[in-house]
Write a protein that holds these residues in place. Sequence first.
Motif, mmCIF file in Angstrom:
data_model
loop_
_atom_site.group_PDB
_atom_site.id
_atom_site.type_symbol
_atom_site.label_atom_id
_atom_site.label_comp_id
_atom_site.label_asym_id
_atom_site.label_seq_id
_atom_site.Cartn_x
_atom_site.Cartn_y
_atom_site.Cartn_z
ATOM 1 N N ALA A 1 0.880 -1.170 0.000
ATOM 2 C CA ALA A 1 0.000 0.000 0.000
ATOM 3 C C ALA A 1 0.912 1.213 0.000
ATOM 4 O O ALA A 1 1.907 1.254 0.733
ATOM 5 N N GLY A 2 0.617 2.194 -0.848
ATOM 6 C CA GLY A 2 1.493 3.349 -0.964
ATOM 7 C C GLY A 2 0.764 4.659 -0.825
ATOM 8 O O GLY A 2 -0.438 4.759 -1.044
ATOM 9 N N GLU B 1 7.690 12.635 -0.263
ATOM 10 C CA GLU B 1 8.291 11.314 -0.091
ATOM 11 C C GLU B 1 7.235 10.246 -0.358
ATOM 12 O O GLU B 1 6.081 10.392 0.029
ATOM 13 N N ALA B 2 7.638 9.179 -1.049
ATOM 14 C CA ALA B 2 6.750 8.039 -1.266
ATOM 15 C C ALA B 2 6.974 7.054 -0.128
ATOM 16 O O ALA B 2 8.115 6.672 0.158
ATOM 17 N N ILE B 3 5.883 6.673 0.499
ATOM 18 C CA ILE B 3 5.956 5.733 1.625
ATOM 19 C C ILE B 3 5.131 4.510 1.260
ATOM 20 O O ILE B 3 3.948 4.612 0.932
ATOM 21 N N PHE B 4 5.780 3.355 1.313
ATOM 22 C CA PHE B 4 5.137 2.103 0.953
ATOM 23 C C PHE B 4 5.156 1.168 2.160
ATOM 24 O O PHE B 4 6.201 0.950 2.769
ATOM 25 N N VAL B 5 3.999 0.637 2.504
ATOM 26 C CA VAL B 5 3.898 -0.375 3.555
ATOM 27 C C VAL B 5 3.733 -1.704 2.847
ATOM 28 O O VAL B 5 2.793 -1.900 2.077
ATOM 29 N N LEU B 6 4.671 -2.610 3.092
ATOM 30 C CA LEU B 6 4.691 -3.912 2.444
ATOM 31 C C LEU B 6 4.332 -4.981 3.456
ATOM 32 O O LEU B 6 4.647 -4.857 4.647
ATOM 33 N N GLU B 7 3.700 -6.037 2.979
ATOM 34 C CA GLU B 7 3.445 -7.200 3.830
ATOM 35 C C GLU B 7 3.963 -8.426 3.101
ATOM 36 O O GLU B 7 3.590 -8.698 1.962
ATOM 37 N N LEU B 8 4.840 -9.145 3.766
ATOM 38 C CA LEU B 8 5.454 -10.347 3.212
ATOM 39 C C LEU B 8 5.313 -11.449 4.252
ATOM 40 O O LEU B 8 5.905 -11.354 5.324
ATOM 41 N N ALA B 9 4.462 -12.444 3.972
ATOM 42 C CA ALA B 9 4.200 -13.563 4.895
ATOM 43 C C ALA B 9 3.812 -13.068 6.283
ATOM 44 O O ALA B 9 4.258 -13.576 7.295
ATOM 45 N N GLY B 10 2.961 -12.053 6.317
ATOM 46 C CA GLY B 10 2.461 -11.542 7.584
ATOM 47 C C GLY B 10 3.379 -10.559 8.272
ATOM 48 O O GLY B 10 3.033 -10.034 9.329
ATOM 49 N N VAL C 1 3.347 5.834 -7.232
ATOM 50 C CA VAL C 1 2.648 5.617 -5.966
ATOM 51 C C VAL C 1 1.234 5.162 -6.295
ATOM 52 O O VAL C 1 0.464 5.895 -6.912
ATOM 53 N N VAL C 2 0.927 3.939 -5.929
ATOM 54 C CA VAL C 2 -0.412 3.398 -6.117
ATOM 55 C C VAL C 2 -0.959 3.003 -4.755
ATOM 56 O O VAL C 2 -0.205 2.714 -3.833
ATOM 57 N N GLU C 3 -2.274 2.988 -4.669
ATOM 58 C CA GLU C 3 -2.913 2.693 -3.393
ATOM 59 C C GLU C 3 -2.631 1.264 -2.936
ATOM 60 O O GLU C 3 -2.337 1.021 -1.764
ATOM 61 N N MET C 4 -2.747 0.304 -3.865
ATOM 62 C CA MET C 4 -2.495 -1.098 -3.528
ATOM 63 C C MET C 4 -1.904 -1.822 -4.729
ATOM 64 O O MET C 4 -2.247 -1.520 -5.869
ATOM 65 N N ALA C 5 -1.035 -2.781 -4.455
ATOM 66 C CA ALA C 5 -0.473 -3.622 -5.515
ATOM 67 C C ALA C 5 0.009 -4.918 -4.882
ATOM 68 O O ALA C 5 0.165 -5.011 -3.659
#
Length: 175
Positions: free
Chosen positions: A79-80, A86-95, A110-114
């Motif tokens: 989610a970005g 500044e571009a801030i991305f929150v990533l989730e990898l295996a929880g 910057v996209v909302e979700m990918a």
Amino acid sequence: MEIVRKNNLNVRKTVEKAINNHPEFHFFVDELSADNRMPTYAGIADEKYTFDEMDDGFFDFINRKIQENGVYLRICYMAGQEVAGEAIFVLELAGNPLTFKTDELDKVQVVEMADYGIKITPDEIIFGATIDGGCAHTPYFAEFGSKNCNETFMSLENPLNRYIISLIGEFLDSI
């Protein structure tokens, strides 16, 4: 940076690791058509096999689809947002949540979700992402560095993509 590599993947272990921490597990593995479309994305495959548990039938189905046109395994969700230049991305990898920040706004989209993951074929593992197929079209898989969709989104010059490729590369379980 390796975008395509030889398939020496332990598919079962990698799928279990990717899925076990996620309640929406039926969105994590998609069969691919010959043109990299994802016909199972909307749950069409529910009639072919069950998503209720990762039993032998589930992995038999995955192995058959790998032999046909391959499967796409989503490994990383993102989610970005852009905040104060500044571009801030929150990533989730295996929880596991991770945060990636960059001020290289001309190199990222910057996209909302990918989501990002791998296409698994009998011979190769290809790193890429789900691309929206547009209104009334199914999504499809595009490899990093391709000209599919927005070139910035798939670009290897994109620092987020380089980071994601390194994360996914470390995540995979080899045979």
